[in-house]
Design a protein around this motif. Structure first.
Motif, PDB file in Angstrom:
ATOM      1  N   LEU A 131       4.398   9.534  -2.631  1.00 31.33           N
ATOM      2  CA  LEU A 131       5.568   9.505  -3.506  1.00 31.33           C
ATOM      3  C   LEU A 131       5.788  10.853  -4.174  1.00 31.33           C
ATOM      4  CD1 LEU A 131       5.098   5.993  -5.152  1.00 31.33           C
ATOM      5  CD2 LEU A 131       6.763   6.623  -3.402  1.00 31.33           C
ATOM      6  N   LYS A 132       4.687  11.498  -4.555  1.00 33.35           N
ATOM      7  CA  LYS A 132       4.804  12.819  -5.181  1.00 33.35           C
ATOM      8  C   LYS A 132       5.306  13.848  -4.180  1.00 33.35           C
ATOM      9  CE  LYS A 132       2.128  16.162  -7.883  1.00 33.35           C
ATOM     10  NZ  LYS A 132       0.786  16.472  -8.469  1.00 33.35           N
ATOM     11  N   LYS A 133       4.850  13.729  -2.926  1.00 27.59           N
ATOM     12  CA  LYS A 133       5.295  14.657  -1.891  1.00 27.59           C
ATOM     13  C   LYS A 133       6.780  14.489  -1.600  1.00 27.59           C
ATOM     14  CE  LYS A 133       4.144  16.151   2.794  1.00 27.59           C
ATOM     15  NZ  LYS A 133       3.255  15.909   3.977  1.00 27.59           N
ATOM     16  N   LEU A 134       7.253  13.237  -1.643  1.00 23.25           N
ATOM     17  CA  LEU A 134       8.678  12.964  -1.408  1.00 23.25           C
ATOM     18  C   LEU A 134       9.520  13.148  -2.664  1.00 23.25           C
ATOM     19  CD1 LEU A 134       8.362   9.732   0.794  1.00 23.25           C
ATOM     20  CD2 LEU A 134       8.879  12.058   1.573  1.00 23.25           C
ATOM     21  N   LYS A 135       8.863  13.403  -3.797  1.00 21.64           N
ATOM     22  CA  LYS A 135       9.555  13.530  -5.082  1.00 21.64           C
ATOM     23  C   LYS A 135      10.388  12.287  -5.366  1.00 21.64           C
ATOM     24  CE  LYS A 135       9.784  18.584  -4.838  1.00 21.64           C
ATOM     25  NZ  LYS A 135      10.646  19.783  -4.864  1.00 21.64           N
ATOM     26  N   LEU A 136       9.730  11.141  -5.227  1.00 15.67           N
ATOM     27  CA  LEU A 136      10.406   9.858  -5.366  1.00 15.67           C
ATOM     28  C   LEU A 136       9.637   8.992  -6.355  1.00 15.67           C
ATOM     29  CD1 LEU A 136      12.684   7.980  -4.229  1.00 15.67           C
ATOM     30  CD2 LEU A 136      10.971   7.153  -2.585  1.00 15.67           C
ATOM     31  N   SER A 137      10.366   8.339  -7.232  1.00 14.32           N
ATOM     32  CA  SER A 137       9.767   7.401  -8.181  1.00 14.32           C
ATOM     33  C   SER A 137      10.305   6.009  -7.891  1.00 14.32           C
ATOM     34  CB  SER A 137      10.087   7.807  -9.624  1.00 14.32           C
ATOM     35  OG  SER A 137      11.487   7.804  -9.839  1.00 14.32           O
ATOM     36  N   MET A 192       0.824  -1.199   0.000  1.00  8.75           N
ATOM     37  CA  MET A 192       0.000   0.000   0.000  1.00  8.75           C
ATOM     38  C   MET A 192       0.866   1.259   0.000  1.00  8.75           C
ATOM     39  SD  MET A 192      -2.990   1.040   2.715  1.00  8.75           S
ATOM     40  CE  MET A 192      -3.784  -0.544   2.417  1.00  8.75           C
ATOM     41  N   ASN A 193       1.964   1.228   0.739  1.00  6.06           N
ATOM     42  CA  ASN A 193       2.858   2.383   0.796  1.00  6.06           C
ATOM     43  C   ASN A 193       3.548   2.613  -0.542  1.00  6.06           C
ATOM     44  OD1 ASN A 193       3.902   4.511   2.375  1.00  6.06           O
ATOM     45  ND2 ASN A 193       5.822   3.409   2.662  1.00  6.06           N
ATOM     46  N   CYS A 194       3.892   1.537  -1.241  1.00  5.28           N
ATOM     47  CA  CYS A 194       4.586   1.667  -2.531  1.00  5.28           C
ATOM     48  C   CYS A 194       3.672   2.200  -3.628  1.00  5.28           C
ATOM     49  CB  CYS A 194       5.165   0.319  -2.951  1.00  5.28           C
ATOM     50  SG  CYS A 194       6.523  -0.264  -1.909  1.00  5.28           S
ATOM     51  N   THR A 195       2.363   2.040  -3.458  1.00  5.83           N
ATOM     52  CA  THR A 195       1.411   2.506  -4.470  1.00  5.83           C
ATOM     53  C   THR A 195       0.736   3.811  -4.063  1.00  5.83           C
ATOM     54  OG1 THR A 195      -0.295   1.090  -3.474  1.00  5.83           O
ATOM     55  CG2 THR A 195       0.978   0.178  -5.310  1.00  5.83           C
ATOM     56  N   ASP A 196       1.193   4.430  -2.986  1.00  9.38           N
ATOM     57  CA  ASP A 196       0.621   5.700  -2.538  1.00  9.38           C
ATOM     58  C   ASP A 196       1.223   6.827  -3.372  1.00  9.38           C
ATOM     59  OD1 ASP A 196      -0.430   7.860  -1.264  1.00  9.38           O
ATOM     60  OD2 ASP A 196       0.170   7.276   0.759  1.00  9.38           O
ATOM     61  N   SER A 197       0.533   7.201  -4.425  1.00  9.34           N
ATOM     62  CA  SER A 197       1.054   8.200  -5.356  1.00  9.34           C
ATOM     63  C   SER A 197       1.183   9.578  -4.701  1.00  9.34           C
ATOM     64  CB  SER A 197       0.155   8.289  -6.585  1.00  9.34           C
ATOM     65  OG  SER A 197      -1.172   8.625  -6.213  1.00  9.34           O
TER      66      SER A 197
END
Length: 352
Positions: free
Chosen positions: A187-193, A179-184
């Motif tokens: 991820l956008k807030k952390l600027k992480l892909s 669930m954490n890996c698919t939390d867009s």
């Protein structure tokens, strides 16, 4: 206290400030008491009576009386507590934000019900990260021969016995990671892909004695042309991100303390304790202060019946305003002020 000297009773019975004629109170006196306290402090509420000066003198008298109280190294002096209550403006919003959760009286009918209730609420809310239960992180090279395109690098997280103590299941940890890996939004807030990951439970990759420990395997579920680049992605992006994943509890909560609150003193013949347990919940750094109380209520849906929501509240006047309104904030402030003044050994007339 200096500003209160200008508060007086207006011509219409309201309490006002003589500069700007601001309305302070609709009617002088609380009017909620019976008996001899039903009468106002002033027998005749005459226009121009300086009720603000009387209140200021009463509170300052209690503050001076706190100087006579003994100072303990284990807790703040009554004067410091009174100072904290009075300094509750917007400028004091920095620091740890907390909320107080009181347990439901329904737990009283069970033996040690309040103790078990406090522990259950604490375990339900307190945040637990994956790194708190991981004792070892290893990465192995394992060429894939199957049909599905997977990266040859596999990362193993060894989960120690601490997870068993926290009553965690393997599948619940895996679900939280997925669930954490698919939390867009996160991820956008952390600027992480992150690449697409395959997360599963595995046995010990080295077939050694693990004392009941189990492993969670993470693998990039796509072909990466550069093998070294896939290893760097796994080491630098995936592993740190997964270790900071909340696998149990609330991401809005940093810490939960079980606290004892003394109640009113009773006679020695009274068998029950004059106090109760309650929980002080600390807000995490990632939570929005304006939404902390509402998110905390949402996190407590599963244990809603164990908490007395009529007595629970945020621990700051500004937070009470945001969560429950200005009238609730006023009542909360007066309650905290009364408690702080009583700790000094003084009492103040409710009108003051």
């Amino acid at each position: 206290m200096f500003l209160m000297r200008d508060v007086y009773i207006g011509y219409d019975g309201t309490v006002r400030n003589c500069y700007g004629n601001q309305l302070v109170q609709f009617s002088y006196g609380c009017g909620a008491h019976t008996g001899e306290y039903n009468k106002s402090l002033l027998e005749k509420e005459e226009c121009g009576a300086s009720v603000g000066s009387l209140a200021a003198c009463a509170i300052s008298e209690a503050a001076y009386g706190a100087l006579d109280q003994p100072i303990s190294a284990l807790e703040n002096s009554p004067l410091i507590n009174l100072k904290k209550v009075l300094e509750c403006g917007v400028r004091k919003q920095s620091g740890n934000e907390t909320a107080s959760l009181f347990l439901s009286q329904k737990l009283k009918r069970f033996n040690s019900g309040f103790e078990y209730g406090a522990i259950n609420v604490k375990n339900h809310l307190e945040k637990l990260l994956l790194k708190d239960v991981v004792s070892l992180v290893t990465i192995f090279y394992s060429p894939q021969t199957g049909i599905r395109p997977l990266s040859p690098w596999i990362c193993y997280f060894r989960i120690n016995n601490e997870a068993v103590k926290k009553q965690l299941k393997v599948q619940s940890i895996i679900n939280a990671l997925k669930m954490n890996c698919t939390d867009s939004v996160k991820l956008k807030k952390l600027k992480l892909s992150l690449p697409k990951l395959q997360i599963s439970s595995k046995g010990d990759p080295e077939n050694s004695d693990t004392n009941g420990d189990f492993y969670i395997a993470v693998q990039i579920a796509q072909i990466v042309e550069d093998i070294d680049n896939s290893l760097n992605i796994l080491q630098d992006r995936v592993v740190p991100f997964l270790l900071d994943t909340v696998i149990k509890g609330s991401s809005n909560v940093k810490q939960v303390d079980i606290v004892w609150k003394d109640g009113p003193k009773t006679s020695k013949s009274y068998k029950e304790s004059s106090g109760e347990l309650y929980l002080r919940v600390f807000m995490s750094e990632s939570c929005d202060r304006r939404r902390f109380w509402r998110k905390l209520i949402d996190d407590c849906i599963q244990i809603m019946d164990m908490i007395d929501w009529e007595r629970s509240y945020p621990d700051d006047v500004q937070d009470v305003i945001l969560a429950q309104g200005i009238d609730a904030a006023r009542n909360y402030f007066l309650c905290m002020l009364k408690t702080a003044i009583e700790d000094t050994g003084k009492t103040i007339i409710p009108e003051h």
